[in-house]
Structure formats: structure tokens, C-alpha cells
Design a protein around this motif. Sequence first.
Motif, PDB file in Angstrom:
ATOM      1  N   ILE A  63     -13.007  -2.608 -11.363  1.00  0.00           N
ATOM      2  CA  ILE A  63     -11.708  -3.180 -11.005  1.00  0.00           C
ATOM      3  C   ILE A  63     -10.596  -2.120 -10.955  1.00  0.00           C
ATOM      4  O   ILE A  63      -9.817  -2.078  -9.995  1.00  0.00           O
ATOM      5  N   PRO A  64     -10.465  -1.233 -11.965  1.00  0.00           N
ATOM      6  CA  PRO A  64      -9.401  -0.221 -11.865  1.00  0.00           C
ATOM      7  C   PRO A  64      -9.513   0.648 -10.616  1.00  0.00           C
ATOM      8  O   PRO A  64      -8.500   1.009 -10.018  1.00  0.00           O
ATOM      9  N   GLY A  65     -10.741   0.970 -10.215  1.00  0.00           N
ATOM     10  CA  GLY A  65     -10.920   1.751  -8.999  1.00  0.00           C
ATOM     11  C   GLY A  65     -10.455   1.007  -7.762  1.00  0.00           C
ATOM     12  O   GLY A  65      -9.804   1.578  -6.881  1.00  0.00           O
ATOM     13  N   LEU A  66     -10.783  -0.289  -7.693  1.00  0.00           N
ATOM     14  CA  LEU A  66     -10.336  -1.104  -6.554  1.00  0.00           C
ATOM     15  C   LEU A  66      -8.818  -1.222  -6.529  1.00  0.00           C
ATOM     16  O   LEU A  66      -8.191  -1.191  -5.462  1.00  0.00           O
ATOM     17  N   MET A  67      -8.228  -1.370  -7.718  1.00  0.00           N
ATOM     18  CA  MET A  67      -6.765  -1.456  -7.797  1.00  0.00           C
ATOM     19  C   MET A  67      -6.117  -0.152  -7.327  1.00  0.00           C
ATOM     20  O   MET A  67      -5.107  -0.170  -6.603  1.00  0.00           O
ATOM     21  N   ALA A  68      -6.695   0.959  -7.721  1.00  0.00           N
ATOM     22  CA  ALA A  68      -6.151   2.255  -7.308  1.00  0.00           C
ATOM     23  C   ALA A  68      -6.267   2.445  -5.797  1.00  0.00           C
ATOM     24  O   ALA A  68      -5.334   2.940  -5.148  1.00  0.00           O
ATOM     25  N   ALA A  82      -6.377   0.027  -3.530  1.00  0.00           N
ATOM     26  CA  ALA A  82      -5.422  -0.876  -2.886  1.00  0.00           C
ATOM     27  C   ALA A  82      -4.008  -0.315  -2.968  1.00  0.00           C
ATOM     28  O   ALA A  82      -3.239  -0.387  -2.004  1.00  0.00           O
ATOM     29  N   ARG A  83      -3.665   0.238  -4.121  1.00  0.00           N
ATOM     30  CA  ARG A  83      -2.332   0.814  -4.269  1.00  0.00           C
ATOM     31  C   ARG A  83      -2.140   1.995  -3.332  1.00  0.00           C
ATOM     32  O   ARG A  83      -1.075   2.156  -2.709  1.00  0.00           O
ATOM     33  N   ASP A  84      -3.166   2.819  -3.201  1.00  0.00           N
ATOM     34  CA  ASP A  84      -3.083   3.976  -2.311  1.00  0.00           C
ATOM     35  C   ASP A  84      -2.922   3.536  -0.860  1.00  0.00           C
ATOM     36  O   ASP A  84      -2.108   4.094  -0.113  1.00  0.00           O
ATOM     37  N   ALA A  85      -3.691   2.495  -0.459  1.00  0.00           N
ATOM     38  CA  ALA A  85      -3.578   1.985   0.915  1.00  0.00           C
ATOM     39  C   ALA A  85      -2.183   1.398   1.168  1.00  0.00           C
ATOM     40  O   ALA A  85      -1.609   1.586   2.247  1.00  0.00           O
ATOM     41  N   PHE A  86      -1.641   0.697   0.172  1.00  0.00           N
ATOM     42  CA  PHE A  86      -0.304   0.113   0.324  1.00  0.00           C
ATOM     43  C   PHE A  86       0.754   1.208   0.429  1.00  0.00           C
ATOM     44  O   PHE A  86       1.665   1.133   1.266  1.00  0.00           O
ATOM     45  N   ASP A  87       0.652   2.230  -0.418  1.00  0.00           N
ATOM     46  CA  ASP A  87       1.618   3.325  -0.370  1.00  0.00           C
ATOM     47  C   ASP A  87       1.579   4.034   0.985  1.00  0.00           C
ATOM     48  O   ASP A  87       2.630   4.427   1.528  1.00  0.00           O
ATOM     49  N   GLN A  88       0.380   4.198   1.536  1.00  0.00           N
ATOM     50  CA  GLN A  88       0.267   4.827   2.852  1.00  0.00           C
ATOM     51  C   GLN A  88       0.907   3.962   3.931  1.00  0.00           C
ATOM     52  O   GLN A  88       1.555   4.474   4.856  1.00  0.00           O
ATOM     53  N   LYS A  89       0.730   2.622   3.816  1.00  0.00           N
ATOM     54  CA  LYS A  89       1.331   1.713   4.791  1.00  0.00           C
ATOM     55  C   LYS A  89       2.856   1.790   4.728  1.00  0.00           C
ATOM     56  O   LYS A  89       3.537   1.832   5.772  1.00  0.00           O
TER      57      LYS A  89
END
Length: 247
Positions: free
Chosen positions: A74-79, A81-88
Motif C-alpha cells: 500500500i505505501p508503494g501504491l500511495m507513493a 499515486a502521489r508522484d503521478a498527481f504531482d506530475q499532472k
Amino acid sequence: MIPPPVYRAYKGASPRSRILYIAGAVLTLFFLIHTLFPSSDRTKSWTSASSTVLRSKFLRAKAQAPKPPIVHPIPGLMADARDAFDQKIARQSKTLSAAVAEYKRRYGRNPPKGFDEWYDFAVKNGATIIDEYDTLASSMEPFWLFSGEEVRRRCIQVGYLPSVDLVRVENGTTRTIDVSKGFSDSEVGARAKGFRVMLEKFQDKLPNMDFPINEKAEGRILVPWEENLYSNLTADSSRESSLGHNS
């Protein structure tokens, strides 16, 4: 220990006889070993002992080997998702001209009328998402098949259904109407009232249009897949329904 009679016979024998004595003793020993311990039993005992030793060494080495840390996914998936959101967020348009160009690139058409005013409103209110209209574009795609006049006619058709209120924007003023009665209706549902109040904040910027508002909690209209695929079928059924209302 060699018995005395045998030892005396062996001591007094010639060298050749001694060799025969020794050979007989060796053969006797092999015979006894073969009789008391068959070869299959010896092989099995050796194989079993070897396997046990090897297994013991393997398990001991495995237990002593360093183990990798246990990591929950789960922490890896959260990281990620956060990285993809920051890039967006980082690639959102920073100017109106960039936003217009990105809209044309993504959706193959010019932005709607008033896009410049919407952009200014978004920037002034600290909006971080400027270019993301994929869901809206997908929902609106079927309506691009028809002219504005056809869309308005169909909105009025839907307004004849029970528990469907019509919110109309006309000459910069918003009101709710009862299509079947042909006049403004104050006895509309809460959803239509809420939608009208929302539109009143910028009604002066909207063109004349109608919005059918479903008062039920569930969906009311499901367009068959073949009518989505062949728009002329939808047009025919719409004309027939319209003629029925007019008659």
C-alpha cells in the motif's frame, strides 16, 4: 584375537600356507559381512544418512541467511499515486493561450464560448486543475452529433416525463418551468431549485438553454447501444416521440 591352535598352525606353516590362511580369513570375513548386511540395506542406510545430513545443512544455511525486509504494497501504491498527481499538477497550463492550445490538442475542437472568463475565474480562485476535461468531454460527446436546435427539442421532450423539472435560461434569467402546463412552476423538486440557484450566480453569461433535471434518485433514460452507434435511429425515434406529443 586368534585362537592358540590356529596361531600355532599358522606359525609353523610355510610362507605359501600362510598366504592361503590369510586369503581364507579374508574370504570368510566378506562372506559374513554379505550375509549379515545385504548390499541393498547398506546402500539405503548410506543414502538415507547422506540425505538427512544434506537436508540438515540446507535448513541450517537457510535459517542463517539474511531475510529481506517485509514491505507492505500500500505505501508503494500511495507513493506512485502521489508522484503521478504531482506530475499532472506540474504540467497544467500556466497561461490562457497554453490552455486553449492544450484543449484543442486533446479534444480536437475549440474551447467553448466563455473559456477565457472561466480561466480568469479559475486562476483568481487558486484552481490547480486547468486542462482536465476528459470525463466532461466523454459525457458530452453524444450531444455533438446534434444541432443546438435538436438538443433543445429533446430537452423539452424529456420535460414531459413525470418527476422531471425543466430549468430554463432565457435572456440572462433563470427559471423553472412545467413543460406540460407551459408556465413557470414553483412546485419543483429540490434538485431543480438547487441547480437554478447555482446558475443564477452567472446566468447573465449563459446563452438561452434548457436543463431537464431528474428528481428521482435513479437514472431515468438508458439509450440502447444500437442508437448510440447509429445516431439516425435516435433521430427517428425522437421525431416520432415529438409528433406524438404534438398530436
